[in-house]
Design an enzyme around this catalytic site. Structure first.
Site, PDB file in Angstrom:
ATOM      1  N   CYS A  77      -0.339  -2.366   3.022  1.00 37.38           N
ATOM      2  CA  CYS A  77      -1.750  -2.091   2.757  1.00 37.38           C
ATOM      3  C   CYS A  77      -2.256  -1.053   3.764  1.00 37.38           C
ATOM      4  CB  CYS A  77      -2.569  -3.376   2.893  1.00 37.38           C
ATOM      5  SG  CYS A  77      -2.354  -4.539   1.522  1.00 37.38           S
ATOM      6  N   HIS A 136      -3.029  -4.401  -2.921  1.00 41.99           N
ATOM      7  CA  HIS A 136      -2.023  -5.402  -2.558  1.00 41.99           C
ATOM      8  C   HIS A 136      -1.481  -6.141  -3.775  1.00 41.99           C
ATOM      9  CE1 HIS A 136       0.108  -8.272  -0.051  1.00 41.99           C
ATOM     10  NE2 HIS A 136      -0.451  -9.255  -0.742  1.00 41.99           N
ATOM     11  N   HIS A 187       3.385  -6.719  -2.167  1.00 39.88           N
ATOM     12  CA  HIS A 187       2.716  -5.446  -2.444  1.00 39.88           C
ATOM     13  C   HIS A 187       3.593  -4.588  -3.361  1.00 39.88           C
ATOM     14  CE1 HIS A 187      -0.307  -2.403  -0.844  1.00 39.88           C
ATOM     15  NE2 HIS A 187       0.481  -1.673  -1.613  1.00 39.88           N
ATOM     16  N   HIS A 189       5.859  -2.044  -4.596  1.00 43.13           N
ATOM     17  CA  HIS A 189       6.610  -1.030  -3.856  1.00 43.13           C
ATOM     18  C   HIS A 189       8.045  -0.964  -4.373  1.00 43.13           C
ATOM     19  CE1 HIS A 189       8.219  -4.596  -1.867  1.00 43.13           C
ATOM     20  NE2 HIS A 189       9.152  -3.839  -1.307  1.00 43.13           N
ATOM     21  N   GLN A 191      12.096   1.096  -3.233  1.00 46.34           N
ATOM     22  CA  GLN A 191      12.882   1.592  -2.112  1.00 46.34           C
ATOM     23  C   GLN A 191      13.757   2.764  -2.565  1.00 46.34           C
ATOM     24  OE1 GLN A 191      14.601  -1.622   0.490  1.00 46.34           O
ATOM     25  NE2 GLN A 191      13.933  -2.951  -1.176  1.00 46.34           N
TER      26      GLN A 191
END
Length: 386
Positions: A77, A136, A187, A189, A191
């Site tokens: 965040c 979030h 959250h 996301h 990679q």
């Protein structure tokens, strides 16, 4: 085209902001956390498994990584006075930064080229985190088309940059979504891993692609042939656009599996033109929303963006594509990879790809709301794939 803004975190790791649209905002906030300077000497270890030919990363330092923190302590965040996160700016659109607890890197270089039992070396490579939104809660499927396009530009930018690092053999963007998959941060996301070797599954696919490419005299790629056949058949097709096709593969390994493949032969995100990136944003959101609208609760998934290895021999035959998989086989059931799959790599699918494709075609591709009502036909078919 999205314009990136690069800065550094307190320990020296790179952080890059990607703003929606073609105008970059000013990102001047400084990371004030008292972090020790990161050292490349702390890179983990790679060990060679002579029994399988695989490289295994030994990353014991990851045992201390952040695990499912409460929302007010989320490291993705925007930073506040009460929560100094990995992203110091008070607002952002998309942010990419080097992982604080990397499986590979931060040092890069060449691994041993003739490994045998007992061979080990430094775990060269790079691991980055991609925060899709400052919010979030939510998911990639809930993003706007503009934001999805920004993420695609970020993936393309990082693919090009990471591919240029010394010793990198493969760049792999991915997202693990849901606790059932094993996420450690709620959250939204993903990679990016930049490997110093070609990972096992990618090596298998690359060998098959190269064999087909050579047999065709360099005139046809394996994935191009598959897309053409899936399009001609149509029974496993989920959605088609001008530049991409989404389909359940003929020999799907998982109960829910969708491949999204470009019609043009491109090796990676960086090679996509603007029109292809625009359509990819729309079609990726389409299939994610279909997946989420199958059931009343969010569907866990792995979004694996396969890009061609950087090896000069393998790269011309490799074609960029997405493999989106979920272990969910019913509203309240998951497929666990146990004896046959985990130990032998011999998959058993409890549904037919044709049935799954029909269900996905009939499921809404709109953003999920409380007012969503599933078509009766989709509900009937959905019951059959349980």
């Amino acid at each position: 085209m999205t314009i990136p803004t690069s800065t550094r975190l307190a320990d020296g790791r790179e952080l890059i902001y990607f703003d929606d649209g073609a105008t970059a905002r000013s990102h001047t906030a400084v990371d004030t956390r008292p972090l020790d300077a990161r050292s490349e000497a702390n890179t983990g270890e790679l060990r060679f498994d002579a029994l399988t030919g695989d490289w295994v990363a030994i990353a014991a330092h990851r045992q201390t990584r952040t695990y499912l923190p409460p929302a007010d302590q989320c490291p993705l965040c925007p930073s506040t006075g009460a929560n100094l996160s990995e992203i110091p700016d008070s607002t952002y659109d998309v942010a990419v930064f080097e992982n604080r607890f990397p499986s590979l890197g931060p040092a890069v270089g060449l691994i041993p080229d003739k490994p045998a039992w007992g061979t080990k070396g430094r775990a060269f490579g790079r691991c980055e985190v991609v925060a899709f939104t400052p919010e979030h809660t939510g998911s990639f499927g809930g993003l706007s088309t503009e934001r999805a396009r920004t993420v695609i530009d970020a993936w393309a930018h990082r693919t090009e940059a990471l591919s240029a690092l010394p010793g990198i053999k493969q760049v792999f963007p991915f997202e693990n979504r849901g606790q059932d998959i094993g996420v450690t941060l709620h959250h939204p996301h993903g990679q990016i891993y930049a490997y110093s070797y070609v990972p096992p599954r990618s090596a298998v696919m690359a060998a098959a692609a190269l064999s087909h490419f050579q047999a065709a005299g360099g005139r046809e790629t394996l994935l191009g042939s598959i897309v053409a056949k899936e399009s001609e058949s149509g029974e496993r097709m989920v959605a088609q656009g001008e530049h991409f096709s989404a389909y359940v593969p003929f020999a799907a390994h998982m109960p829910l599996e969708i491949h999204l493949t470009p019609h043009r032969h491109v090796p990676d995100f960086a090679a996509l033109n603007n029109a292809e990136r625009d359509e990819l944003a729309v079609m990726y959101l389409d299939i994610l929303r279909r997946l989420d609208n199958l059931y009343e609760t969010p569907t866990p998934y792995i979004a694996a963006w396969h890009q061609a290895p950087l090896d000069a021999l393998l790269r011309p035959a490799g074609r960029f594509h997405l493999e989106l998989t979920s272990p969910r086989r019913a509203a309240d059931k998951l497929k666990f990879l146990a004896g046959s799959e985990a130990a032998m790599g011999a998959f058993i699918n409890d549904t037919t790809p044709e049935q799954t494709a029909a269900v996905l075609r009939a499921t809404s591709a709109g953003p999920k709301t409380a007012a969503d009502v599933k078509p009766a036909a989709a509900a009937d078919q959905k019951a059959n794939i349980s």
